[in-house]
Design a protein around this motif. Structure first.
Motif, mmCIF file in Angstrom:
data_model
loop_
_atom_site.group_PDB
_atom_site.id
_atom_site.type_symbol
_atom_site.label_atom_id
_atom_site.label_comp_id
_atom_site.label_asym_id
_atom_site.label_seq_id
_atom_site.Cartn_x
_atom_site.Cartn_y
_atom_site.Cartn_z
ATOM 1 N N TYR A 116 0.843 -1.208 0.000
ATOM 2 C CA TYR A 116 0.000 0.000 0.000
ATOM 3 C C TYR A 116 0.871 1.248 0.000
ATOM 4 O O TYR A 116 0.609 2.209 -0.740
ATOM 5 N N ASP A 117 1.899 1.252 0.839
ATOM 6 C CA ASP A 117 2.763 2.431 0.940
ATOM 7 C C ASP A 117 3.477 2.706 -0.378
ATOM 8 O O ASP A 117 3.589 3.861 -0.807
ATOM 9 N N LEU A 118 3.962 1.660 -1.040
ATOM 10 C CA LEU A 118 4.667 1.853 -2.304
ATOM 11 C C LEU A 118 3.728 2.278 -3.424
ATOM 12 O O LEU A 118 4.139 2.968 -4.363
ATOM 13 N N ALA A 119 2.463 1.878 -3.331
ATOM 14 C CA ALA A 119 1.505 2.170 -4.411
ATOM 15 C C ALA A 119 0.821 3.513 -4.268
ATOM 16 O O ALA A 119 0.370 4.091 -5.269
ATOM 17 N N HIS A 120 0.710 4.032 -3.046
ATOM 18 C CA HIS A 120 -0.060 5.256 -2.818
ATOM 19 C C HIS A 120 0.882 6.402 -2.462
ATOM 20 O O HIS A 120 1.423 6.457 -1.358
ATOM 21 N N ARG A 121 1.057 7.288 -3.409
ATOM 22 C CA ARG A 121 1.963 8.425 -3.260
ATOM 23 C C ARG A 121 1.256 9.701 -3.689
ATOM 24 O O ARG A 121 0.383 9.669 -4.565
ATOM 25 N N PRO A 122 1.626 10.858 -3.128
ATOM 26 C CA PRO A 122 1.049 12.116 -3.602
ATOM 27 C C PRO A 122 1.459 12.372 -5.046
ATOM 28 O O PRO A 122 2.441 11.795 -5.548
ATOM 29 N N ALA A 123 0.735 13.235 -5.715
ATOM 30 C CA ALA A 123 0.958 13.464 -7.141
ATOM 31 C C ALA A 123 2.366 13.954 -7.438
ATOM 32 O O ALA A 123 2.924 13.658 -8.496
ATOM 33 N N ASP A 124 2.959 14.712 -6.519
ATOM 34 C CA ASP A 124 4.277 15.292 -6.771
ATOM 35 C C ASP A 124 5.386 14.561 -6.028
ATOM 36 O O ASP A 124 6.394 15.152 -5.654
ATOM 37 N N PHE A 125 5.222 13.260 -5.813
ATOM 38 C CA PHE A 125 6.202 12.527 -5.026
ATOM 39 C C PHE A 125 7.586 12.541 -5.692
ATOM 40 O O PHE A 125 7.719 12.687 -6.903
ATOM 41 N N ASP A 126 8.596 12.361 -4.864
ATOM 42 C CA ASP A 126 9.990 12.337 -5.312
ATOM 43 C C ASP A 126 10.362 10.888 -5.658
ATOM 44 O O ASP A 126 10.317 10.014 -4.788
ATOM 45 N N PRO A 127 10.739 10.588 -6.913
ATOM 46 C CA PRO A 127 11.108 9.209 -7.275
ATOM 47 C C PRO A 127 12.225 8.637 -6.406
ATOM 48 O O PRO A 127 12.234 7.441 -6.103
ATOM 49 N N LEU A 128 13.174 9.470 -5.997
ATOM 50 C CA LEU A 128 14.278 8.986 -5.169
ATOM 51 C C LEU A 128 13.770 8.471 -3.831
ATOM 52 O O LEU A 128 14.226 7.429 -3.338
ATOM 53 N N GLU A 129 12.811 9.162 -3.243
ATOM 54 C CA GLU A 129 12.254 8.713 -1.972
ATOM 55 C C GLU A 129 11.510 7.386 -2.141
ATOM 56 O O GLU A 129 11.608 6.490 -1.296
ATOM 57 N N LEU A 130 10.769 7.252 -3.232
ATOM 58 C CA LEU A 130 10.055 5.998 -3.483
ATOM 59 C C LEU A 130 11.042 4.840 -3.606
ATOM 60 O O LEU A 130 10.828 3.766 -3.023
ATOM 61 N N LEU A 131 12.114 5.042 -4.338
ATOM 62 C CA LEU A 131 13.088 3.971 -4.530
ATOM 63 C C LEU A 131 13.803 3.630 -3.229
ATOM 64 O O LEU A 131 14.094 2.456 -2.962
ATOM 65 N N HIS A 132 14.070 4.628 -2.402
ATOM 66 C CA HIS A 132 14.678 4.314 -1.105
ATOM 67 C C HIS A 132 13.690 3.533 -0.233
ATOM 68 O O HIS A 132 14.088 2.600 0.479
ATOM 69 N N ASP A 133 12.416 3.903 -0.287
ATOM 70 C CA ASP A 133 11.412 3.156 0.474
ATOM 71 C C ASP A 133 11.353 1.706 0.017
ATOM 72 O O ASP A 133 11.138 0.796 0.824
ATOM 73 N N LEU A 134 11.543 1.470 -1.279
ATOM 74 C CA LEU A 134 11.568 0.094 -1.784
ATOM 75 C C LEU A 134 12.700 -0.692 -1.123
ATOM 76 O O LEU A 134 12.496 -1.834 -0.684
ATOM 77 N N THR A 135 13.887 -0.095 -1.017
ATOM 78 C CA THR A 135 14.994 -0.808 -0.370
ATOM 79 C C THR A 135 14.690 -1.059 1.101
ATOM 80 O O THR A 135 14.993 -2.131 1.628
ATOM 81 N N SER A 136 14.067 -0.092 1.770
ATOM 82 C CA SER A 136 13.746 -0.255 3.189
ATOM 83 C C SER A 136 12.722 -1.361 3.404
ATOM 84 O O SER A 136 12.851 -2.184 4.323
ATOM 85 N N GLN A 137 11.697 -1.401 2.565
ATOM 86 C CA GLN A 137 10.668 -2.436 2.698
ATOM 87 C C GLN A 137 11.263 -3.818 2.415
ATOM 88 O O GLN A 137 10.909 -4.815 3.066
ATOM 89 N N ALA A 138 12.164 -3.902 1.455
ATOM 90 C CA ALA A 138 12.794 -5.187 1.142
ATOM 91 C C ALA A 138 13.576 -5.710 2.346
ATOM 92 O O ALA A 138 13.498 -6.899 2.684
ATOM 93 N N VAL A 139 14.311 -4.827 3.008
ATOM 94 C CA VAL A 139 15.094 -5.243 4.175
ATOM 95 C C VAL A 139 14.182 -5.667 5.322
ATOM 96 O O VAL A 139 14.474 -6.617 6.049
ATOM 97 N N GLU A 140 13.061 -4.969 5.465
ATOM 98 C CA GLU A 140 12.142 -5.283 6.556
ATOM 99 C C GLU A 140 11.450 -6.626 6.346
ATOM 100 O O GLU A 140 11.214 -7.365 7.307
#
Length: 243
Positions: free
Chosen positions: A20-44
């Motif tokens: 849900y967190d990776l799929a739901h982002r504000p319209a002006d989200f920062d791609p770098l933040e999304l990609l870092h969140d992907l690495t964090s979720q993978a580790v978790e």
């Protein structure tokens, strides 16, 4: 009649929240933040030590982000040495099952082993009809990731790819790569901001980045904008209340 009732586990709930967190982002989200969140979720969620993102840009492989400093250095080492499993996976455009580091990478493997990393896997980071790069997963000891773990890693990466595609008119690759090049440029500013916070508050670089991201999220600011402010020497007062 239906089968036996299914019992949701805490891990199931965490996976659902991550998707849900990776799929739901504000319209002006920062791609770098999304990609870092992907690495964090993978580790978790996966049995891995850490994770990083590499991107293919006109057949050139670039490091984008990583879950921690050690992994950032190891990913940059592979790009610098032009050698390593993450690069092999990106070049063949194929997923990499957990692979132990050996003499195939004579320059990189010793650096990884010195950091405690013994195996690496990778799954594709892709947009519709297009490969963007890879999510790289670093492990320290057996048992390594199994089939279900690889499937979950691919699901997390696919969710991220779908979010990026939606943000960029169903994946105009040139527009997206331009955004990611901007993210690469902003990485330098983020490193400067991390260094300033680490020195000012006597903390390590991982903790500095954690505080930087936490403040950006709590204030609903882009990470790159906050980093630029701090790199100029203007540290928000809220940072001084966190000790």
């Amino acid at each position: 009649m239906g089968g036996p009732p299914m019992h949701n586990t805490e891990r199931d709930a965490r996976i659902a929240r991550a998707v849900y967190d990776l799929a739901h982002r504000p319209a002006d989200f920062d791609p770098l933040e999304l990609l870092h969140d992907l690495t964090s979720q993978a580790v978790e969620l996966l049995p891995v030590r850490s994770a990083s993102i590499t991107v293919l840009d006109n057949d050139r492989i670039s490091y984008i982000t990583a879950s921690d400093e050690m992994t950032r250095e190891l990913t940059e080492d592979q790009v610098e040495l032009n050698e390593g499993p993450c690069l092999d996976s990106a070049r063949t455009r194929k997923a990499l099952v957990p692979t132990e580091l050996d003499e195939r990478w004579p320059n990189f493997a010793p650096r990884a082993h010195a950091a405690g990393i013994t195996a690496i896997a990778a799954v594709s980071l892709r947009l519709p009809q297009m490969l963007l790069g890879a999510l790289n997963l670093l492990m320290t000891q057996p048992p390594y990731m199994g089939t279900s773990d690889m499937e979950l890693a691919q699901t997390l990466a696919d969710t991220t790819g779908s979010t990026l595609a939606h943000r960029h008119e169903l994946a105009d690759k040139n527009i997206l790569l331009a955004q990611l090049r901007t993210a690469l440029d902003s990485r330098v500013t983020i490193e400067q901001a991390k260094g300033m916070l680490a020195g000012r508050f006597d903390i390590d670089m991982d903790e500095a980045f954690t505080r930087l991201r936490h403040h950006a999220r709590s204030q609903r600011r882009k990470l790159s904008d906050l980093a630029a402010q701090i790199a100029r020497g203007n540290v928000p007062s809220e940072f001084y209340s966190v000790r």
